[in-house]
Design an enzyme around this catalytic site. Structure first.
Site, PDB file in Angstrom:
ATOM      1  N   GLY A  12       0.809  -1.222   0.000  1.00  0.00           N
ATOM      2  CA  GLY A  12       0.000   0.000   0.000  1.00  0.00           C
ATOM      3  C   GLY A  12       0.839   1.266   0.000  1.00  0.00           C
ATOM      4  O   GLY A  12       0.358   2.328   0.402  1.00  0.00           O
ATOM      5  N   ARG A  13       2.086   1.137  -0.457  1.00  0.00           N
ATOM      6  CA  ARG A  13       2.982   2.306  -0.549  1.00  0.00           C
ATOM      7  C   ARG A  13       3.335   2.914   0.819  1.00  0.00           C
ATOM      8  O   ARG A  13       3.828   4.033   0.894  1.00  0.00           O
ATOM      9  CB  ARG A  13       2.387   3.406  -1.461  1.00  0.00           C
ATOM     10  CG  ARG A  13       2.203   2.942  -2.905  1.00  0.00           C
ATOM     11  CD  ARG A  13       3.546   2.599  -3.538  1.00  0.00           C
ATOM     12  NE  ARG A  13       3.456   2.267  -4.945  1.00  0.00           N
ATOM     13  CZ  ARG A  13       3.566   1.028  -5.449  1.00  0.00           C
ATOM     14  NH1 ARG A  13       3.716  -0.020  -4.641  1.00  0.00           N
ATOM     15  NH2 ARG A  13       3.522   0.831  -6.739  1.00  0.00           N
ATOM     16  N   LEU A  14       3.049   2.185   1.893  1.00  0.00           N
ATOM     17  CA  LEU A  14       3.457   2.689   3.216  1.00  0.00           C
ATOM     18  C   LEU A  14       4.822   2.093   3.553  1.00  0.00           C
ATOM     19  O   LEU A  14       4.975   1.232   4.424  1.00  0.00           O
ATOM     20  CB  LEU A  14       2.399   2.372   4.281  1.00  0.00           C
ATOM     21  CG  LEU A  14       1.180   3.286   4.189  1.00  0.00           C
ATOM     22  CD1 LEU A  14       0.187   2.994   5.305  1.00  0.00           C
ATOM     23  CD2 LEU A  14       1.570   4.765   4.244  1.00  0.00           C
TER      24      LEU A  14
END
Ligand SMILES: Cc1cc2nc3c(=O)[nH]c(=O)nc-3n(C[C@H](O)[C@H](O)[C@H](O)COP(=O)(O)O)c2cc1C
Length: 230
Positions: A208-210
Site C-alpha cells: 500500500g505504498r506505506l
C-alpha cells in the site's frame, strides 16, 4: 500531459512491495534498531543479500553530481560500481578527467543511490567526496583484468570520438605500447573517489505504498536516526 508511449501500458505497471520472491521482503519491518551498529554493516548486508539471490551488479549505484559548466548548476547522474565500503564511506573508480571527475573537482559533493527492485530496497548516501590515496587506487588497479587496464589508458572518457573504428585503433596502439610491460602502470588520470556520507537513508518497500524509510544523519561523532514518512 500526453502519454509518452501508447504501445505499452506504463501507467498500469505496478508492484506491491512486501512478500516479493527472494524472501527479501519477508523479513521484519526495517526500523531504527537496524542502524544501531551504524549504516555500513546494514548496507554491506543488503549488498550481500542482493548478491546471494543472484541480482546482476549488486554493487551498482547511481552517482549524482552537479555540473557548473554553463554557469547554471545542473544535476547529472550515471551508474558506477561500488568497489570499496567501510564506515568512512563508499569508493568507486573512474577517469579523473571524465565529466564526473571534472564535476567532482569543481564541487566535491555527491549523492549515490543503490536500488534492488527485486528485493524492494533502496539506499541513498549523500556527502563530501575526495580522491582516495594513490596506494588505494594502485591496490585496486592491480586486481583489474589487463583488458580493463588497457581500456582505461585508451579511453579519454566523456570526450567525443569520431567512430568505433577510431576507438579500436586507439586500443590497438595502447596494446602495442604496453606489449612488453608485465604490469601496466596506473594512468595518471585514473583513480578512486570516496563519498563520505553525512546522510544515509535505507528504504524498504511495503504494501500500500506505506514503505519504511530510516535516515541516519552523521555530524562528526554524532549520529541521528529518524523515520521519514514514505
Ligand atoms: C552497471 C554499470 C556500471 C558502471 N560502472 C562504472 C564505474 O565503476 N566507473 C566508471 O567510470 N563508469 C562506470 N560505468 C559507466 C558510467 O555510467 C558512465 O557512462 C561513464 O563513467 C561516463 O560518465 P560521465 O561522462 O558522466 O563521467 C558503468 C555503467 C554501468 C551501466
Amino acid at each position: 500531459m500526453r502519454d509518452l508511449d501508447n504501445s505499452s501500458d506504463l501507467a498500469a505497471m505496478r508492484v506491491d512491495y512486501g512478500g516479493l520472491p527472494h524472501g527479501g521482503n519477508d523479513d521484519l519491518d526495517l526500523d531504527e534498531t537496524w542502524l544501531a551498529g551504524g549504516w555500513e554493516p546494514l548496507l554491506r548486508h543488503w549488498i550481500e543479500q542482493a548478491t546471494a539471490v543472484g541480482i546482476a551488479e549488486p554493487n551498482a549505484m547511481v552517482l549524482a553530481t552537479v555540473s557548473l559548466a554553463d554557469g547554471t548548476p545542473r544535476p547529472v547522474a550515471r551508474t558506477v560500481l561500488c568497489k570499496g565500503l567501510s564506515p568512512e564511506g563508499v569508493i568507486f573508480y573512474t577517469n579523473y578527467d571524465s565529466a564526473k571527475g571534472a564535476q567532482l573537482t569543481a564541487l566535491p559533493y555527491a549523492a549515490v543511490t543503490f536500488v534492488w527492485p527485486a528485493l524492494g530496497r533502496q539506499v541513498h548516501l549523500r556527502g563530501a567526496v575526495e580522491r582516495v590515496p594513490a596506494e588505494t587506487t594502485a591496490a585496486y588497479w592491480r586486481s583489474r583484468p589487463r583488458d580493463s587496464q588497457l581500456g582505461a589508458w585508451a579511453s579519454r572518457q566523456s570526450q567525443p570520438i569520431a567512430s568505433r573504428a577510431e576507438l579500436d585503433r586507439t586500443l590497438a596502439e595502447t596494446t602495442a605500447r604496453f606489449a612488453d610491460a608485465d604490469e601496466i602502470p596506473v594512468p595518471p588520470h585514473w583513480g578512486g573517489f570516496l563519498v563520505r556520507p553525512d546522510e544515509v537513508e535505507f528504504w524498504q518497500g511495503r504494501r500500500g505504498r506505506l514503505h519504511n524509510r530510516i535516515r541516519m544523519r552523521i555530524e562528526g561523532a554524532t549520529t541521528t536516526v529518524e523515520r521519514l514518512q514514505p
